[in-house]
Structure formats: structure tokens, C-alpha cells
Design a protein around this motif. Structure first.
Motif, PDB file in Angstrom:
ATOM      1  N   ILE A  19       0.721  -1.419   0.349  1.00  0.00           N
ATOM      2  CA  ILE A  19      -0.069  -0.263   0.486  1.00  0.00           C
ATOM      3  C   ILE A  19       0.553   0.996  -0.054  1.00  0.00           C
ATOM      4  O   ILE A  19       0.714   1.613  -0.832  1.00  0.00           O
ATOM      5  N   PRO A 195      -8.388  -0.689   6.396  1.00  0.00           N
ATOM      6  CA  PRO A 195      -8.894  -1.223   5.148  1.00  0.00           C
ATOM      7  C   PRO A 195      -9.112  -2.660   5.402  1.00  0.00           C
ATOM      8  O   PRO A 195      -8.794  -4.011   6.222  1.00  0.00           O
ATOM      9  N   VAL A 198      -6.981  -6.537   0.332  1.00  0.00           N
ATOM     10  CA  VAL A 198      -6.252  -5.553  -0.614  1.00  0.00           C
ATOM     11  C   VAL A 198      -5.954  -6.526  -1.890  1.00  0.00           C
ATOM     12  O   VAL A 198      -5.148  -7.348  -1.043  1.00  0.00           O
ATOM     13  N   SER A 209       1.781  -9.890   0.904  1.00  0.00           N
ATOM     14  CA  SER A 209       0.621  -9.262   0.714  1.00  0.00           C
ATOM     15  C   SER A 209      -0.417 -10.310   1.493  1.00  0.00           C
ATOM     16  O   SER A 209       0.125 -11.756   0.958  1.00  0.00           O
ATOM     17  N   ASP A 236      -9.499  -2.838  -3.658  1.00  0.00           N
ATOM     18  CA  ASP A 236      -8.324  -2.007  -4.212  1.00  0.00           C
ATOM     19  C   ASP A 236      -7.773  -1.641  -3.401  1.00  0.00           C
ATOM     20  O   ASP A 236      -7.391  -1.227  -3.053  1.00  0.00           O
ATOM     21  N   VAL A 237      -6.346  -1.655  -4.301  1.00  0.00           N
ATOM     22  CA  VAL A 237      -5.106  -1.152  -3.749  1.00  0.00           C
ATOM     23  C   VAL A 237      -5.230   0.230  -3.397  1.00  0.00           C
ATOM     24  O   VAL A 237      -4.397   0.577  -2.706  1.00  0.00           O
ATOM     25  N   VAL A 240      -7.504   1.659  -0.986  1.00  0.00           N
ATOM     26  CA  VAL A 240      -6.729   2.711  -0.056  1.00  0.00           C
ATOM     27  C   VAL A 240      -5.713   3.054   0.143  1.00  0.00           C
ATOM     28  O   VAL A 240      -5.276   4.594   1.264  1.00  0.00           O
TER      29      VAL A 240
END
Length: 355
Positions: A19, A195, A198, A209, A236-237, A240
Motif C-alpha cells: 500500500i 482497510p 487488499v 500481502s 482495491d489497493v 486504500v
């Protein structure tokens, strides 16, 4: 918050993260000076993608060495910064020997060390901490205790512990430490970003991740016989990252923000991938009953209590506050899933099928 100076540098900890890399990209494209911390300045491949982005944008990237577990480690990187985005965190869900030493203590101590530096740095006005929806609930069965069958920012994880869901416990304890330290002073404001799972493209093939692990299991045949009845909030990254930047600069941002684009079950995820990548991959086709996991779960690392408390309970998250305060408009999570799997194929993380 007093509007931050556009010329003041912005600190991002854990700069090479999944992220954090997107956050830094956004900031550099907006022309900011970013102070980015990494654990080892000699491991150039880990941050080469950030240097490339900086070379192609109007922003400025300055790299600093810092270690979450070393007191005063962030002092130098924080000098002159008005905004601190604390994104560095240990990421160990399964492969640990000692939950307290490997996960919980580093998460809490890391937060404490960064915020101790904030307390010493007079220029800092606002801190954004990357927390997790794991700080809002511990087990899926907790959804039954919500008024509207959804988790929101008022909920806290009260069921995880050092022995049960230690990763989730580390997240809630680190966030509680952040709020405790914020409330002990009056100079700087705190916003926490929480979040969901992700997904979406990474800026580097080196990314670690939880979502990568899930997709690898889908592709390597581990879930061919079926998946348990479990659901994930997904986001969705890039959304974020946008939420972090909005929280940093929007003077109305306050408190906690659940960042989630929707919920998918493991079986739904498998079906989406099959539609897009064909039946040549061993994507899951069936739902395995909870009773089967109670019998076989311990062999796959699922304790009986985990199976009982987490399988068979659809979970949902209310992200309305993020839409109202941060202007979030979430991307389609099915598209995020497909794009993420395609990238794992392209990067060789997931092996291509050879007929």
C-alpha cells in the motif's frame, strides 16, 4: 487541523510496502517531497521502483533508514514533516514461532516508537496510521452482535488474544496504543485507516500481502476439492492509497475509517477467476461443509475453535463514513481480483498453466 504547507515534506514509514508504494506514488505525482523509511538502504532492488517513480514525476524522494523496533529510529526522517503516514508493520499471519515476540510486541512497539518521535517533532500536525478491519472484529461470528449485520467504525475487536487470532490481536492493540498516545497530548491529530483484504496490482513483484497467499492457494491446487464457507471484505489497493492521501490532507477527516469495496466469499472469488482465466487452473468449484473442516481442519492448520467461530458467517462492512468524509468511490472488487491474479501470473509468482 491547520492546512499543511504544500512545501513541507511528508513522512511515509515502511515505504516498500504494497500500500505504501502506491501512497508514495500519489504523493510524488502531486509534487510533494516524501521522506520514505526503509529497513536497509543497501537493498536497492526493494525500493528501485520508488526511485523510478520519483525520476518520472515532479516530486522528490528522500530515503532514510529506520527500524520499527529501535527507539529514536524515525527522528531524522521526521524532521520538518507536518504529516506522518505510519504504514510500517510486521506482516506475519501463519509462519511464526512466538506470537508475542514475532507479531504482537513488534506491532505495538513499532507504533510506540514512531509516535514517540512524533511527540518530539514539533512540526508534526497530523498522523495517519494504517490499521486494519481486523481491529474492528476478531471472528466472523462477531457479526451477530452488530445492530445492522455490518461492522462499522464504532466496533472494536474484543475477541482476539495472544493465543487466538494473534495477528488480529496485534492490529487492535497497535491501534489502541496509537489512540492512547494521541489522547495524551494536544498538538497532533490522528486518523486511522482500516482497510479490508487488499487486492489489485502491485508496483513491485516483491510484494508480500495476505491476498497473495490466498491467490497462490487458489492456483496451486490446495483448494481444488473446495473452500470453506468464509467471506472477506475486499478493497482495491489504489483505493486504500487514495484514502490515506485524503485522510492526510482533508481537514474534516477524523477518527477511524473502514475502507472496503464490498464482500466476496472464497467460492465467489474462485468462480470469478475461473470465468476470467478458464478451467485450466485448479480454482475451487465447491463449498466444503463446516463439519468437514471440524474433522480435517487441524490437519490444515485450522483449530476447531477457529472453524466454529469463522466458518458459515457472511461478514459485511459499512464504508459510508469514508464516502462522506474522504469522497471515496470504490473500484469494482471483481476487477481488482482479476487484475491482481493477472499480475501474479506476469511476475511468475503464480506459475502459468502448461498443457
Amino acid at each position: 487541523m491547520t492546512n499543511p504547507q504544500q512545501t513541507a515534506p511528508i513522512l511515509v514509514t515502511g515505504a516498500t510496502g504494497y500500500i505504501a508504494s502506491w501512497v508514495i506514488k500519489n504523493l510524488l505525482e502531486q509534487g510533494h517531497t516524501v521522506h520514505a523509511t526503509v529497513r536497509n538502504l543497501n537493498k536497492k532492488p526493494s525500493f528501485a521502483h520508488l526511485e523510478k517513480i520519483a525520476a518520472e514525476t515532479t516530486g522528490t524522494l528522500k530515503l532514510f533508514k529506520a527500524n520499527l523496533l529501535e527507539p529514536h529510529s524515525f527522528d531524522a526522517a521526521m524532521q520538518g514533516c507536518e504529516i506522518v503516514l505510519h504504514m510500517a508493520s510486521p506482516f506475519v499471519v501463519n509462519n511464526f514461532k512466538d506470537a508475542v515476540k514475532d507479531i504482537i510486541e513488534p506491532a505495538i512497539l513499532g507504533t510506540e516508537n514512531v509516535l514517540n518521535s512524533v511527540n518530539k517533532t514539533e512540526s508534526v500536525k497530523r498522523v495517519i496510521v494504517t490499521s486494519s478491519i481486523a481491529a474492528t472484529y476478531g471472528d466472523a461470528i462477531d457479526i451477530q452482535h452488530t445492530a445492522k449485520n455490518e461492522f462499522d467504525e464504532s466496533h472494536w475487536n474484543t475477541t482476539s488474544s495472544e493465543t487466538h487470532q494473534p495477528y488480529s490481536y496485534s492490529k487492535v492493540m497497535a491501534e489502541r496504543k496509537a489512540w492512547e498516545m494521541q489522547q495524551a497530548q494536544q498538538r497532533w491529530e490522528l486518523v486511522c485507516i482500516n482497510p479490508a483484504l487488499v487486492l489489485g496490482p502491485s508496483l513491485t513483484p516483491n510484494t508480500q500481502s495476505g491476498s497473495v497467499e490466498v491467490l497462490q492457494q487458489f492456483a496451486n491446487g490446495m483448494t481444488l476439492l473446495g473452500v470453506p464457507p468464509m467471506w472477506n471484505g475486499i478493497v482495491d489497493v489504489r483505493d486504500v492509497a487514495d484514502a490515506h492521501v485524503q485522510a492526510a490532507f482533508n481537514p474534516d477527516a477524523k477518527g477511524r475509517y473502514i475502507i472496503s469495496g464490498g464482500t466476496l466469499s472464497l467460492l465467489e472469488m474462485g468462480k470469478i477467476l475461473r470465468r476470467n482465466f478458464g478451467a485450466k487452473f485448479p480454482f475451487p468449484r465447491n463449498l466444503l461443509p463446516k463439519a468437514a473442516f471440524k474433522l480435517l481442519g487441524p490437519l490444515a492448520g485450522f483449530s476447531k475453535s477457529f472453524v466454529e467461530l469463522n466458518m458459515g458467517y457472511p461478514i459485511y462492512f459499512n464504508a459510508q463514513k469514508s464516502k462522506q468524509d474522504l469522497g471515496m468511490q470504490y473500484r469494482n472488487i471483481e476487477t481488482s481480483l482479476v487484475e491482481h491474479f493477472q499480475q501474479l501470473l506476469d511476475d511468475g509468482v503464480v506459475k502459468k498453466y502448461i498443457p
